[in-house]
Design an enzyme around this catalytic site. Sequence first.
Site, PDB file in Angstrom:
ATOM      1  N   THR A 187       0.735  -1.091  -0.024  1.00 25.71           N
ATOM      2  CA  THR A 187       0.010  -0.120   0.138  1.00 25.71           C
ATOM      3  C   THR A 187       0.825   1.250  -0.193  1.00 25.71           C
ATOM      4  O   THR A 187       1.840   1.113   0.593  1.00 25.71           O
ATOM      5  CB  THR A 187      -0.836   0.111   1.298  1.00 25.71           C
ATOM      6  OG1 THR A 187      -1.442  -1.199   1.366  1.00 25.71           O
ATOM      7  CG2 THR A 187      -1.941   1.170   1.373  1.00 25.71           C
ATOM      8  N   ARG A 215     -11.595 -10.171  -4.627  1.00 22.25           N
ATOM      9  CA  ARG A 215     -11.016  -9.679  -3.126  1.00 22.25           C
ATOM     10  C   ARG A 215     -10.774  -8.399  -3.153  1.00 22.25           C
ATOM     11  O   ARG A 215     -10.121  -7.865  -4.000  1.00 22.25           O
ATOM     12  CB  ARG A 215      -9.779 -10.529  -2.651  1.00 22.25           C
ATOM     13  CG  ARG A 215      -9.200 -10.241  -1.186  1.00 22.25           C
ATOM     14  CD  ARG A 215      -8.107  -9.266  -1.317  1.00 22.25           C
ATOM     15  NE  ARG A 215      -7.687  -9.064  -0.208  1.00 22.25           N
ATOM     16  CZ  ARG A 215      -6.759  -8.283   0.220  1.00 22.25           C
ATOM     17  NH1 ARG A 215      -6.185  -7.600  -0.464  1.00 22.25           N
ATOM     18  NH2 ARG A 215      -6.194  -8.227   1.621  1.00 22.25           N
ATOM     19  N   VAL A 216     -11.003  -7.811  -2.074  1.00 17.25           N
ATOM     20  CA  VAL A 216     -10.951  -6.370  -1.829  1.00 17.25           C
ATOM     21  C   VAL A 216     -10.331  -6.020  -0.383  1.00 17.25           C
ATOM     22  O   VAL A 216     -10.999  -6.934   0.505  1.00 17.25           O
ATOM     23  CB  VAL A 216     -12.046  -5.338  -1.969  1.00 17.25           C
ATOM     24  CG1 VAL A 216     -11.759  -4.066  -1.689  1.00 17.25           C
ATOM     25  CG2 VAL A 216     -12.574  -5.393  -3.358  1.00 17.25           C
ATOM     26  N   GLY A 217      -9.287  -5.602  -0.119  1.00 17.66           N
ATOM     27  CA  GLY A 217      -8.677  -5.254   1.076  1.00 17.66           C
ATOM     28  C   GLY A 217      -9.247  -3.974   1.816  1.00 17.66           C
ATOM     29  O   GLY A 217     -10.266  -3.869   1.493  1.00 17.66           O
ATOM     30  N   THR A 238      -1.366  -0.217   6.617  1.00 16.25           N
ATOM     31  CA  THR A 238      -0.604  -1.235   5.476  1.00 16.25           C
ATOM     32  C   THR A 238      -0.590  -2.553   6.286  1.00 16.25           C
ATOM     33  O   THR A 238      -0.736  -2.434   7.353  1.00 16.25           O
ATOM     34  CB  THR A 238       0.641  -0.654   5.088  1.00 16.25           C
ATOM     35  OG1 THR A 238       1.369  -1.565   4.013  1.00 16.25           O
ATOM     36  CG2 THR A 238       1.720  -0.764   6.249  1.00 16.25           C
ATOM     37  N   GLY A 239      -0.576  -3.660   5.310  1.00 13.67           N
ATOM     38  CA  GLY A 239      -0.473  -5.031   5.535  1.00 13.67           C
ATOM     39  C   GLY A 239      -1.615  -5.785   5.329  1.00 13.67           C
ATOM     40  O   GLY A 239      -2.200  -5.695   4.070  1.00 13.67           O
ATOM     41  N   GLY A 241      -5.163  -6.740   4.810  1.00 10.42           N
ATOM     42  CA  GLY A 241      -6.106  -5.863   4.899  1.00 10.42           C
ATOM     43  C   GLY A 241      -7.278  -6.643   5.592  1.00 10.42           C
ATOM     44  O   GLY A 241      -8.226  -5.775   6.464  1.00 10.42           O
TER      45      GLY A 241
END
Length: 325
Positions: A187, A215-217, A238-239, A241
């Site tokens: 990100t 897929r969506v984070g 970040t990381g 999601g």
Amino acid sequence: MKSRRHFLRLSALGTAFVSGLYPIHRAFSGTLQKDKTNKPLVISTWDHGMPANEAAWKILSQNGHALDAVEAGVRVPEADPNVRTVGYGGFPDREGNVTLDACIMDKDSNCGSVAYLQHIKHPISVARKVMEDTPHVMLVGDGALQFALSKGFQKENLLTPESEKDWKNWLRESKYKPVINIENHDTIGLLALDVHGNLAGACTTSGAAYKMKGRVGDSPIIGAGLFVDNEIGAATATGLGEAVIRMVGSHLVVELMRQGNSPEKACRLAVERIIQKQKNVKDLQVGFIALNKQGEYGGYCIQRGFNYAVRDAQTNKLLDAKYKL
């Protein structure tokens, strides 16, 4: 008599200062106004935040607005094919499609977002158009693409030969296991404070490499990947999601600042909350950065390895975030 009248006049003026009848700032307005001048600042995630900060700083240093700065900043890694986790050249999903997520939020809590957007190099600018030109907050998939094209954005192939090669190599085994600080290095989140004392934030990503189709984070989700409250501060994540979404992580960080915690402590408390709720964090990375209304900033993460970039009038520097494990 003249000396006595002069003495009485000075005495009355002194009493007026003490009583508040004669505002001190009228006598010393130049000095106090200078002290109240806001000092612009940019903070962003990871080392690709360094060039992003410079683009944002060009706007802030000319008394520009934070909203313009955050958009300009994150457009840099969005267009850089060497940043394999953001925008053009990002790792694709399992189907070989580069799908992009982004959101933006301003000082008035206006926000815009796009998710699962394909073929558009700058999803952050589409997200801003959603914010400014529609009654909605989020557009996704084909609807987001149709909207972008209607606004003049150009359809492009975002899968570079390098990313396509990596994807085909991955297909040989098709194993999905995010690697800390590599695939999770996913990100660009950027926060800015301008000379007007206003905050804004932006977040954009191509998401986890080789994710399931659709897929969506957390990155396009207001409150999870990004949150701005102009009275208090702003935060971005970040990381992995999924872990951030479960805790509405960025909103949590801002609320912890509202309770009086410093930006760094607020990030740490949010990380500790995630660790408390997760069953296994050995292979999990989540990091937060935060910026408050006074220009104080900080970051914190679960595992060693997360860094963030800070730009002020003196320097653009990369800092290693403190970590829990």
